[in-house]
Design an enzyme around this catalytic site. Structure first.
Site, PDB file in Angstrom:
ATOM      1  N   TYR A  46      63.305  48.770  67.462  1.00 53.42           N
ATOM      2  CA  TYR A  46      64.304  49.828  67.254  1.00 53.42           C
ATOM      3  C   TYR A  46      65.730  49.267  67.176  1.00 53.42           C
ATOM      4  CZ  TYR A  46      64.493  50.192  72.486  1.00 53.42           C
ATOM      5  OH  TYR A  46      64.603  49.955  73.833  1.00 53.42           O
ATOM      6  N   GLY A 101      66.193  36.623  83.025  1.00 51.70           N
ATOM      7  CA  GLY A 101      65.121  37.571  83.337  1.00 51.70           C
ATOM      8  C   GLY A 101      63.793  36.850  83.452  1.00 51.70           C
TER       9      GLY A 101
HETATM   10  C1  HXC Z   1      69.473  58.201  83.653  1.00 54.73           C
HETATM   11  C2  HXC Z   1      70.071  56.468  85.066  1.00 54.73           C
HETATM   12  C3  HXC Z   1      68.708  56.127  85.232  1.00 54.73           C
HETATM   13  C4  HXC Z   1      67.712  56.898  84.548  1.00 54.73           C
HETATM   14  C5  HXC Z   1      69.920  54.776  86.421  1.00 54.73           C
HETATM   15  N1  HXC Z   1      70.768  55.606  85.815  1.00 54.73           N
HETATM   16  N2  HXC Z   1      68.652  55.053  86.073  1.00 54.73           N
HETATM   17  N3  HXC Z   1      70.453  57.488  84.287  1.00 54.73           N
HETATM   18  N4  HXC Z   1      68.144  57.918  83.762  1.00 54.73           N
HETATM   19  N5  HXC Z   1      66.420  56.628  84.647  1.00 54.73           N
HETATM   20  C6  HXC Z   1      72.223  55.628  85.945  1.00 54.73           C
HETATM   21  C7  HXC Z   1      72.697  55.713  87.390  1.00 54.73           C
HETATM   22  O1  HXC Z   1      72.727  57.058  87.859  1.00 54.73           O
HETATM   23  C8  HXC Z   1      74.106  55.125  87.297  1.00 54.73           C
HETATM   24  O2  HXC Z   1      75.015  56.037  86.760  1.00 54.73           O
HETATM   25  C9  HXC Z   1      73.944  54.038  86.237  1.00 54.73           C
HETATM   26  O3  HXC Z   1      72.773  54.381  85.490  1.00 54.73           O
HETATM   27  C10 HXC Z   1      73.750  52.664  86.871  1.00 54.73           C
HETATM   28  O4  HXC Z   1      72.632  52.754  87.736  1.00 54.73           O
HETATM   29  P1  HXC Z   1      72.379  51.675  88.900  1.00 54.73           P
HETATM   30  O5  HXC Z   1      71.062  51.968  89.511  1.00 54.73           O
HETATM   31  O6  HXC Z   1      73.579  51.568  89.774  1.00 54.73           O
HETATM   32  O7  HXC Z   1      72.346  50.325  88.018  1.00 54.73           O
HETATM   33  P2  HXC Z   1      71.758  48.914  88.332  1.00 54.73           P
HETATM   34  O8  HXC Z   1      71.370  48.785  89.780  1.00 54.73           O
HETATM   35  O9  HXC Z   1      72.705  47.949  87.761  1.00 54.73           O
HETATM   36  O10 HXC Z   1      70.347  48.905  87.524  1.00 54.73           O
HETATM   37  C11 HXC Z   1      70.297  48.848  86.123  1.00 54.73           C
HETATM   38  C12 HXC Z   1      69.187  49.684  85.525  1.00 54.73           C
HETATM   39  C13 HXC Z   1      67.815  49.391  86.180  1.00 54.73           C
HETATM   40  C14 HXC Z   1      69.173  49.436  84.040  1.00 54.73           C
HETATM   41  C15 HXC Z   1      69.538  51.161  85.812  1.00 54.73           C
HETATM   42  O11 HXC Z   1      66.799  50.174  85.603  1.00 54.73           O
HETATM   43  C16 HXC Z   1      67.433  47.948  86.110  1.00 54.73           C
HETATM   44  O12 HXC Z   1      67.819  47.157  86.978  1.00 54.73           O
HETATM   45  N6  HXC Z   1      66.669  47.546  85.079  1.00 54.73           N
HETATM   46  C17 HXC Z   1      66.313  46.140  84.846  1.00 54.73           C
HETATM   47  C18 HXC Z   1      64.952  45.960  84.306  1.00 54.73           C
HETATM   48  C19 HXC Z   1      64.571  46.815  83.146  1.00 54.73           C
HETATM   49  O13 HXC Z   1      65.179  47.864  82.869  1.00 54.73           O
HETATM   50  N7  HXC Z   1      63.508  46.392  82.434  1.00 54.73           N
HETATM   51  C20 HXC Z   1      63.004  47.090  81.344  1.00 54.73           C
HETATM   52  C21 HXC Z   1      63.368  46.406  80.097  1.00 54.73           C
HETATM   53  S1  HXC Z   1      62.257  47.039  78.921  1.00 54.73           S
HETATM   54  P3  HXC Z   1      76.063  56.903  87.683  1.00 54.73           P
HETATM   55  O14 HXC Z   1      76.882  57.648  86.697  1.00 54.73           O
HETATM   56  O15 HXC Z   1      75.184  57.781  88.535  1.00 54.73           O
HETATM   57  O16 HXC Z   1      76.834  55.906  88.479  1.00 54.73           O
HETATM   58  C22 HXC Z   1      62.857  47.159  77.428  1.00 54.73           C
HETATM   59  C23 HXC Z   1      61.752  47.515  76.460  1.00 54.73           C
HETATM   60  C24 HXC Z   1      62.172  48.062  75.187  1.00 54.73           C
HETATM   61  O17 HXC Z   1      63.997  46.964  77.170  1.00 54.73           O
HETATM   62  C25 HXC Z   1      61.084  48.379  74.173  1.00 54.73           C
HETATM   63  C26 HXC Z   1      59.784  48.923  74.620  1.00 54.73           C
HETATM   64  C27 HXC Z   1      58.782  49.105  73.501  1.00 54.73           C
HETATM   65  P1  NAP Z   2      61.285  43.252  82.982  1.00 52.88           P
HETATM   66  O1  NAP Z   2      60.186  42.531  83.691  1.00 52.88           O
HETATM   67  O2  NAP Z   2      61.917  44.399  83.663  1.00 52.88           O
HETATM   68  O3  NAP Z   2      62.383  42.181  82.575  1.00 52.88           O
HETATM   69  C1  NAP Z   2      63.755  42.372  82.620  1.00 52.88           C
HETATM   70  C2  NAP Z   2      64.367  41.210  83.372  1.00 52.88           C
HETATM   71  O4  NAP Z   2      65.785  41.258  83.250  1.00 52.88           O
HETATM   72  C3  NAP Z   2      64.039  41.223  84.876  1.00 52.88           C
HETATM   73  O5  NAP Z   2      63.537  39.966  85.238  1.00 52.88           O
HETATM   74  C4  NAP Z   2      65.383  41.474  85.552  1.00 52.88           C
HETATM   75  O6  NAP Z   2      65.458  40.753  86.781  1.00 52.88           O
HETATM   76  C5  NAP Z   2      66.362  40.943  84.494  1.00 52.88           C
HETATM   77  N1  NAP Z   2      67.666  41.592  84.585  1.00 52.88           N
HETATM   78  C6  NAP Z   2      67.935  42.914  84.540  1.00 52.88           C
HETATM   79  N2  NAP Z   2      69.253  43.136  84.700  1.00 52.88           N
HETATM   80  C7  NAP Z   2      69.827  41.914  84.816  1.00 52.88           C
HETATM   81  C8  NAP Z   2      71.163  41.472  84.992  1.00 52.88           C
HETATM   82  N3  NAP Z   2      72.178  42.338  85.079  1.00 52.88           N
HETATM   83  N4  NAP Z   2      71.398  40.136  85.077  1.00 52.88           N
HETATM   84  C9  NAP Z   2      70.374  39.249  84.996  1.00 52.88           C
HETATM   85  N5  NAP Z   2      69.092  39.605  84.815  1.00 52.88           N
HETATM   86  C10 NAP Z   2      68.827  40.923  84.748  1.00 52.88           C
HETATM   87  O7  NAP Z   2      60.763  43.804  81.583  1.00 52.88           O
HETATM   88  P2  NAP Z   2      60.058  43.080  80.340  1.00 52.88           P
HETATM   89  O8  NAP Z   2      59.188  44.096  79.709  1.00 52.88           O
HETATM   90  O9  NAP Z   2      59.483  41.769  80.740  1.00 52.88           O
HETATM   91  O10 NAP Z   2      61.281  42.845  79.354  1.00 52.88           O
HETATM   92  C11 NAP Z   2      61.684  41.549  78.928  1.00 52.88           C
HETATM   93  C12 NAP Z   2      62.383  41.623  77.596  1.00 52.88           C
HETATM   94  O11 NAP Z   2      61.473  42.094  76.606  1.00 52.88           O
HETATM   95  C13 NAP Z   2      63.574  42.576  77.544  1.00 52.88           C
HETATM   96  O12 NAP Z   2      64.579  42.023  76.742  1.00 52.88           O
HETATM   97  C14 NAP Z   2      63.010  43.798  76.876  1.00 52.88           C
HETATM   98  O13 NAP Z   2      63.999  44.560  76.240  1.00 52.88           O
HETATM   99  C15 NAP Z   2      62.072  43.144  75.890  1.00 52.88           C
HETATM  100  N6  NAP Z   2      61.036  44.008  75.353  1.00 52.88           N
HETATM  101  C16 NAP Z   2      59.987  44.361  76.138  1.00 52.88           C
HETATM  102  C17 NAP Z   2      58.983  45.126  75.576  1.00 52.88           C
HETATM  103  C18 NAP Z   2      57.763  45.505  76.359  1.00 52.88           C
HETATM  104  O14 NAP Z   2      56.936  46.242  75.837  1.00 52.88           O
HETATM  105  N7  NAP Z   2      57.591  45.032  77.574  1.00 52.88           N
HETATM  106  C19 NAP Z   2      59.071  45.538  74.238  1.00 52.88           C
HETATM  107  C20 NAP Z   2      60.186  45.166  73.480  1.00 52.88           C
HETATM  108  C21 NAP Z   2      61.151  44.391  74.049  1.00 52.88           C
HETATM  109  P3  NAP Z   2      66.353  41.233  88.049  1.00 52.88           P
HETATM  110  O15 NAP Z   2      65.960  42.639  88.331  1.00 52.88           O
HETATM  111  O16 NAP Z   2      65.994  40.232  89.122  1.00 52.88           O
HETATM  112  O17 NAP Z   2      67.777  41.087  87.628  1.00 52.88           O
END
Ligand code: HXC
Ligand code: NAP
Length: 290
Positions: free
Chosen positions: A155, A22
């Site tokens: 969490y 990531g």
């Molecule tokens: C409910 C959802 C949804 C949503 C997708 N789905 N988004 N369900 N609410 N908002 C469902 C879809 O309908 C599908 O189910 C399944 O999830 C897979 O969705 P896809 O879009 O096909 O998945 P994919 O392309 O693999 O994308 C994965 C993803 C996406 C997790 C859904 O958001 C992503 O690529 N995220 C990567 C980056 C990310 O999330 N960064 C944030 C990390 S922050 P069905 O049943 O319809 O097939 C973090 C911070 C924590 O962790 C702490 C903060 C303080």
């Molecule tokens: P982010 O920019 O969305 O980072 C998530 C990264 O994961 C993206 O670069 C994404 O790149 C990669 N990723 C997602 N699915 C993947 C897959 N299947 N295979 C490989 N890479 C994948 O969000 P962020 O806030 O910087 O989060 C980074 C980390 O910090 C995460 O572990 C998150 O849980 C943690 N965190 C963030 C916060 C916050 O406040 N921001 C707080 C607590 C913890 P691609 O889409 O190119 O795959």
């Protein structure tokens, strides 16, 4: 001196080749950039090669360091093994892994499809374990020392509604961190974790606080120090845990959240809503009795 400045001394990571999952966006990008500034070479990996390549170019331009961009979906073991091999072939050796890739979204749990739940579990827990196992097996076979740093959340131990798959998966990553810290210490492999509080990134903010939610649930208001995190202060902590300065730190999870999770946990913390005048009155009435 300020928390917005780099903390470690120049060259603190010189000679280290560090892999960041990531690493093309958000916190992974910020931590990776600081590792480079401290002399490391970098492998950044995620699904979107174009994003990675753009980030790699930007980073190389800014630091003069070396950055290899490799596409890999951490859910797919074949892709993980190929990515690892390409990284090792390129740099000769990888010394440390930052497991930072994650997927997340907010939703009432009963509204989630099985696939939605599994998608987050697969990226966070399965993805982290596959990268960890691939790197760990290689280091053990080659008798090389190694360092894991895993990004979790607070969490992971409190749990949290509305992000249940993420909470379950991050708890698993934390358990794995502590377990391997002990089991693999004999191979000179350290494992630690960081639990960040709110740090603004496009990826997290757009998914966890979409639209107007970010105004309504301003994360800074939940943090005792009154602000969200700065990427550099997280990068400082990550660089320390990646460096040999932290050689005796193993199996630890370090929280960097301005006191956010404890604010919610302490029984009487919400008494900060009591105005000074009321405290004055209570004090005065105590005085009369005594
Ligand atoms: C409910 C959802 C949804 C949503 C997708 N789905 N988004 N369900 N609410 N908002 C469902 C879809 O309908 C599908 O189910 C399944 O999830 C897979 O969705 P896809 O879009 O096909 O998945 P994919 O392309 O693999 O994308 C994965 C993803 C996406 C997790 C859904 O958001 C992503 O690529 N995220 C990567 C980056 C990310 O999330 N960064 C944030 C990390 S922050 P069905 O049943 O319809 O097939 C973090 C911070 C924590 O962790 C702490 C903060 C303080
Ligand atoms: P982010 O920019 O969305 O980072 C998530 C990264 O994961 C993206 O670069 C994404 O790149 C990669 N990723 C997602 N699915 C993947 C897959 N299947 N295979 C490989 N890479 C994948 O969000 P962020 O806030 O910087 O989060 C980074 C980390 O910090 C995460 O572990 C998150 O849980 C943690 N965190 C963030 C916060 C916050 O406040 N921001 C707080 C607590 C913890 P691609 O889409 O190119 O795959």
């Amino acid at each position: 001196m300020s928390y917005t400045e780099g903390m470690l001394k120049e060259g603190a990571l010189k000679g280290k080749n560090i892999l960041v999952t990531g690493g093309g966006t958000g916190l992974g990008k910020s931590m990776g950039l600081y590792f480079l500034k401290l002399g490391a070479n970098l492998v950044i990996t995620s699904r979107k090669l174009e994003v990675l390549q753009e980030t790699a170019q930007e980073m190389e331009k800014e630091t003069g360091g070396k950055v290899l961009a490799l596409a890999c979906d951490v859910r797919e073991i074949d892709q993980v093994e190929k990515m690892w091999k390409d990284a090792v072939d390129h740099f000769g050796q990888i010394h440390a892994v930052l497991n930072n890739a994650a997927g997340n979204f907010i939703s009432p749990t009963e509204r989630l499809s099985t696939n939605a739940f599994n998608t987050v579990l697969d990226i966070v827990l399965k993805g982290t374990s596959q990268v960890t196992l691939t790197a760990g097996k290689h280091w053990i076979k080659e008798k090389q020392k190694g360092t894991f740093l895993n990004i979790v959340t607070t969490y992971a131990w409190t749990g949290s509604g509305y992000v249940v798959p993420s909470a379950a998966a991050k708890a698993g990553v934390l358990a794995m961190t502590r377990s391997l810290a002990v089991e693999w210490a004999k191979y000179n492999i350290r494992s630690n974790a960081i639990a960040p509080g709110p740090f603004p990134t496009e990826g997290a903010w757009s998914r966890l606080l979409p639209g107007d939610l970010v105004k309504k649930f301003d994360p800074a208001k939940k943090v005792p120090v009154g602000r969200v995190g700065e990427h550099q202060e997280l990068a400082n902590l990550a660089a320390y845990l990646m460096s040999d300065f932290s050689a005796y730190v193993n199996g630890e999870v370090i929280t960097i959240d301005g006191g956010e999770w404890l604010q919610g946990a302490g029984e009487f913390n919400n008494l900060d809503q009591i105005p000074q005048e009321l405290w004055d009155m209570m004090e005065a009435s105590r005085g009369k009795k005594g």
